[in-house]
Design an enzyme around this catalytic site. Structure first.
Site, PDB file in Angstrom:
ATOM      1  CB  CYS A  86      -1.106   0.038   1.182  1.00  0.00           C
ATOM      2  SG  CYS A  86      -2.576   0.902   0.859  1.00  0.00           S
ATOM      3  CG  HIS A 194      -3.181  -3.640   3.496  1.00  0.00           C
ATOM      4  ND1 HIS A 194      -2.234  -2.955   4.199  1.00  0.00           N
ATOM      5  CD2 HIS A 194      -3.967  -2.673   3.020  1.00  0.00           C
ATOM      6  CE1 HIS A 194      -2.530  -1.342   3.881  1.00  0.00           C
ATOM      7  NE2 HIS A 194      -3.440  -1.480   3.251  1.00  0.00           N
ATOM      8  CD  GLU A 196      -0.308  -5.205   5.987  1.00  0.00           C
ATOM      9  OE1 GLU A 196      -0.420  -6.076   5.032  1.00  0.00           O
ATOM     10  OE2 GLU A 196      -0.610  -4.265   6.208  1.00  0.00           O
TER      11      GLU A 196
HETATM   12  N1  LIG Z   1      -3.269   1.955   3.900  1.00  0.00           N
HETATM   13  C1  LIG Z   1      -2.447   2.676   3.223  1.00  0.00           C
HETATM   14  O1  LIG Z   1      -1.122   2.417   3.135  1.00  0.00           O
HETATM   15  C2  LIG Z   1      -2.943   3.922   2.481  1.00  0.00           C
HETATM   16  C3  LIG Z   1      -1.943   4.661   1.563  1.00  0.00           C
HETATM   17  C4  LIG Z   1      -2.245   6.055   1.083  1.00  0.00           C
HETATM   18  N2  LIG Z   1      -2.468   6.647   2.341  1.00  0.00           N
HETATM   19  C5  LIG Z   1      -3.443   6.028   0.443  1.00  0.00           C
HETATM   20  O2  LIG Z   1      -4.503   6.381   1.020  1.00  0.00           O
HETATM   21  O3  LIG Z   1      -3.587   5.661  -0.840  1.00  0.00           O
END
Ligand SMILES: NC(=O)CC[C@H](N)C(=O)O
Length: 229
Positions: A86, A194, A196
Site C-alpha cells: 500500500c 494488505h 498482513e
Molecule cells: N493503507 C495505506 O497504506 C494507504 C496508503 C495511502 N495513504 C492511500 O490512501 O492511498
C-alpha cells in the site's frame, strides 16, 4: 531469516507487518526508523502501509527522500527481498525501485474492503506458495491505488511476467486491473492490498499467510535450508 519493518512518521501498518512475521513465521523482526543508514543485518525489508508524512503531497513523494531509502535501494541491488504494501508500494514507485505510479482512485474515494485477487505470477519469492491463477481474498484500504504506467512500461511488465496480482473486480481504476507488480529481477514487490491484515481467519481471511511463508521458503531455498509448512 531476519526481517526489518520500516517505520516512517505516519506509518500505521507497521505493527500489523511485525505481528504477521512474528505470528506466521516466528522469525526475528525489528522495527527500523526512517533515519536508519544500515540495513545490512536484514534479509527482507517490509515497507508498510499508512500515511507517511501525512500524505500531504502525493503519497510516498516525501518518504522516498528518507535516509533509509538509500539502504533499501542497496538491499534491492543485492537481491534481498523487499515488499512494499500500500503506502509501501507508493514509496517504492516514487523511489524508482518499481516502475509506474499510483494515482487517486478513479472514484476519488478512499476504498476499504475485501478484494478478490488473482495470483497472476506464482513464480516469485513472494507468491511461490500460491497456485498460478489462484483466487485469494485480501483487503484493500487506500485512496491512491490507481496503478498507471505508459504503454511501453506495461508491455515490459507483461513480457517479463512482472504483474503478480490482479483484481477480479477493479476497485480503483488501475491499468489492466493491476494490484501488484515486481521489479524485473523479481526480488522487489509492491502491492496495494494488505496481506498482513489477512493472516488469521479471525480477520475474515488468512489468504495473506502464504505471502509470508513464500518469502521464508524462498530464502531457505537460497540458503539450502528446509522449507516451512
Ligand atoms: N493503507 C495505506 O497504506 C494507504 C496508503 C495511502 N495513504 C492511500 O490512501 O492511498
Amino acid at each position: 531469516m531476519k526481517f526489518a519493518v520500516l517505520v516512517f512518521p505516519g506509518s500505521n501498518c507497521d505493527i500489523d507487518c511485525y505481528k504477521a512475521v512474528e505470528d506466521v513465521l516466528g522469525e526475528p523482526v525489528d522495527y527500523v526508523w526512517h533515519t536508519a543508514t544500515d540495513l545490512s543485518a536484514y534479509d527482507c525489508i517490509l515497507v508498510p502501509g499508512g500515511f507517511s508524512y501525512g500524505d500531504y503531497l502525493r503519497c510516498g513523494a516525501i518518504s522516498r527522500f528518507a535516509p533509509v531509502m538509500n539502504e533499501v535501494a542497496k538491499a534491492a541491488e543485492q537481491g534481498k527481498f523487499i515488499l512494499g504494501i500500500c503506502n509501501g508500494f507508493q514509496i517504492l514507485t516514487e523511489a524508482g525501485l518499481l516502475p509506474g505510479a499510483l494515482r487517486r482512485n478513479m472514484s476519488m474515494k478512499f476504498r476499504c474492503h475485501d478484494t478478490v485477487l488473482q495470483v497472476a505470477n506464482n513464480n516469485t519469492p513472494f507468491t511461490r506458495d500460491y497456485a498460478q491463477g489462484e483466487e485469494i481474498v485480501i483487503p484493500i484500504a487506500h485512496g491512491e491505488g490507481n496503478y498507471y504506467c505508459d504503454e511501453e512500461t506495461l508491455a515490459r511488465l507483461q513480457a517479463n511476467n512482472q504483474i503478480v496480482f490482479t483484481y477480479k473486480s477493479n476497485p480503483n481504476g488501475s491499468l489492466t486491473d493491476i494490484a501488484g507488480i515486481s521489479n524485473e529481477q523479481g526480488n522487489v514487490l509492491g502491492m496495494m492490498p494488505h496481506p498482513e491484515r489477512a493472516v488469521d481467519q479471525l480477520l475474515g481471511t488468512d489468504d495473506g499467510k502464504r505471502m509470508f511463508t513464500s518469502i521464508l521458503n524462498a530464502w531457505r531455498d537460497k540458503h539450502g535450508a528446509a522449507s516451512v509448512r
